[in-house]
Motif scaffolding. Structure first.
Motif, mmCIF file in Angstrom:
data_model
loop_
_atom_site.group_PDB
_atom_site.id
_atom_site.type_symbol
_atom_site.label_atom_id
_atom_site.label_comp_id
_atom_site.label_asym_id
_atom_site.label_seq_id
_atom_site.Cartn_x
_atom_site.Cartn_y
_atom_site.Cartn_z
ATOM 1 N N SER A 1 -54.334 25.822 23.423
ATOM 2 C CA SER A 1 -55.758 26.015 23.615
ATOM 3 C C SER A 1 -56.334 27.108 22.721
ATOM 4 O O SER A 1 -57.543 27.308 22.727
ATOM 5 N N LYS A 2 -55.506 27.816 21.968
ATOM 6 C CA LYS A 2 -56.031 28.842 21.081
ATOM 7 C C LYS A 2 -56.852 28.194 19.974
ATOM 8 O O LYS A 2 -56.533 27.122 19.495
ATOM 9 N N ARG A 3 -57.884 28.894 19.587
ATOM 10 C CA ARG A 3 -58.786 28.365 18.573
ATOM 11 C C ARG A 3 -58.135 28.483 17.209
ATOM 12 O O ARG A 3 -57.759 29.569 16.771
ATOM 13 N N LYS A 4 -58.031 27.368 16.535
ATOM 14 C CA LYS A 4 -57.455 27.352 15.204
ATOM 15 C C LYS A 4 -58.546 26.954 14.226
ATOM 16 O O LYS A 4 -58.615 25.828 13.770
ATOM 17 N N GLY A 5 -59.434 27.889 13.940
ATOM 18 C CA GLY A 5 -60.562 27.614 13.079
ATOM 19 C C GLY A 5 -60.285 28.000 11.642
ATOM 20 O O GLY A 5 -59.260 28.598 11.299
ATOM 21 N N ASN A 6 -61.219 27.652 10.805
ATOM 22 C CA ASN A 6 -61.151 27.984 9.401
ATOM 23 C C ASN A 6 -61.416 29.476 9.234
ATOM 24 O O ASN A 6 -62.136 30.081 10.021
ATOM 25 N N ILE A 7 -60.879 30.089 8.182
ATOM 26 C CA ILE A 7 -61.070 31.525 7.972
ATOM 27 C C ILE A 7 -62.523 31.825 7.638
ATOM 28 O O ILE A 7 -63.017 32.918 7.910
ATOM 29 N N LEU A 8 -63.245 30.857 7.068
ATOM 30 C CA LEU A 8 -64.649 31.082 6.733
ATOM 31 C C LEU A 8 -65.540 31.078 7.968
ATOM 32 O O LEU A 8 -66.666 31.567 7.912
ATOM 33 N N THR A 9 -65.072 30.537 9.071
ATOM 34 C CA THR A 9 -65.882 30.519 10.283
ATOM 35 C C THR A 9 -65.548 31.666 11.226
ATOM 36 O O THR A 9 -66.109 31.744 12.315
ATOM 37 N N TRP B 1 -46.987 27.200 31.051
ATOM 38 C CA TRP B 1 -48.210 27.994 30.908
ATOM 39 C C TRP B 1 -48.341 28.508 29.484
ATOM 40 O O TRP B 1 -49.423 28.450 28.894
ATOM 41 N N ASN B 2 -47.252 29.014 28.917
ATOM 42 C CA ASN B 2 -47.300 29.526 27.548
ATOM 43 C C ASN B 2 -47.589 28.414 26.545
ATOM 44 O O ASN B 2 -48.305 28.625 25.564
ATOM 45 N N GLU B 3 -47.051 27.223 26.774
ATOM 46 C CA GLU B 3 -47.335 26.095 25.886
ATOM 47 C C GLU B 3 -48.811 25.719 25.942
ATOM 48 O O GLU B 3 -49.423 25.446 24.910
ATOM 49 N N MET B 4 -49.385 25.716 27.131
ATOM 50 C CA MET B 4 -50.797 25.374 27.260
ATOM 51 C C MET B 4 -51.677 26.432 26.611
ATOM 52 O O MET B 4 -52.695 26.116 25.996
ATOM 53 N N GLU C 1 -40.177 22.814 40.775
ATOM 54 C CA GLU C 1 -40.094 23.524 39.503
ATOM 55 C C GLU C 1 -39.853 25.006 39.753
ATOM 56 O O GLU C 1 -40.423 25.597 40.660
ATOM 57 N N SER C 2 -39.045 25.583 38.913
ATOM 58 C CA SER C 2 -38.764 27.001 39.061
ATOM 59 C C SER C 2 -39.879 27.805 38.397
ATOM 60 O O SER C 2 -40.719 27.284 37.673
ATOM 61 N N LYS C 3 -39.851 29.084 38.641
ATOM 62 C CA LYS C 3 -40.871 29.976 38.090
ATOM 63 C C LYS C 3 -40.794 30.017 36.572
ATOM 64 O O LYS C 3 -41.812 30.079 35.890
ATOM 65 N N GLU C 4 -39.581 29.946 36.019
ATOM 66 C CA GLU C 4 -39.410 29.984 34.569
ATOM 67 C C GLU C 4 -40.015 28.739 33.917
ATOM 68 O O GLU C 4 -40.635 28.815 32.858
ATOM 69 N N ASP C 5 -39.836 27.566 34.564
ATOM 70 C CA ASP C 5 -40.415 26.337 34.032
ATOM 71 C C ASP C 5 -41.937 26.425 34.001
ATOM 72 O O ASP C 5 -42.583 25.997 33.051
ATOM 73 N N LEU C 6 -42.512 26.990 35.047
ATOM 74 C CA LEU C 6 -43.960 27.131 35.091
ATOM 75 C C LEU C 6 -44.455 28.088 34.014
ATOM 76 O O LEU C 6 -45.495 27.858 33.402
ATOM 77 N N GLU C 7 -43.705 29.180 33.772
ATOM 78 C CA GLU C 7 -44.100 30.128 32.733
ATOM 79 C C GLU C 7 -44.031 29.489 31.356
ATOM 80 O O GLU C 7 -44.907 29.708 30.514
ATOM 81 N N VAL C 8 -43.013 28.665 31.117
ATOM 82 C CA VAL C 8 -42.891 27.981 29.829
ATOM 83 C C VAL C 8 -44.052 27.022 29.639
ATOM 84 O O VAL C 8 -44.672 26.975 28.566
#
Length: 70
Positions: free
Chosen positions: A39-47, A32-35, A23-30
């Motif tokens: 993994s970002k928290r997508k919580g409710n605005i009230l929480t 990584w960005n997808e992961m 795998e090239s470096k660009e594939d790994l960066e893509v």
């Protein structure tokens, strides 16, 4: 006196060594960005922390106002 056991041989093949795909470096960066996006928290605005602080302050204000009427 004591017979030493001989080392056993295993037919272990490494997954990394046998892998033909490079795998090239660009594939790994893509990837990584997808992961990171998944993994970002997508919580409710009230929480969220600012919303909880505002709710807490408003409850204390309401308690203070209602105690003044007693």
């Amino acid at each position: 006196m004591f017979n030493h056991r001989k080392n056993k041989r295993f037919s272990y093949k490494s997954r990394i060594k046998g892998s033909e795909k490079v795998e090239s470096k660009e594939d790994l960066e893509v990837k990584w960005n997808e992961m990171r996006d998944r993994s970002k928290r997508k919580g409710n605005i009230l929480t969220s922390l600012p919303a909880l602080i505002i709710i807490l302050v408003s409850i204390f204000g309401l308690i203070y106002i209602l105690n003044r009427y007693m």
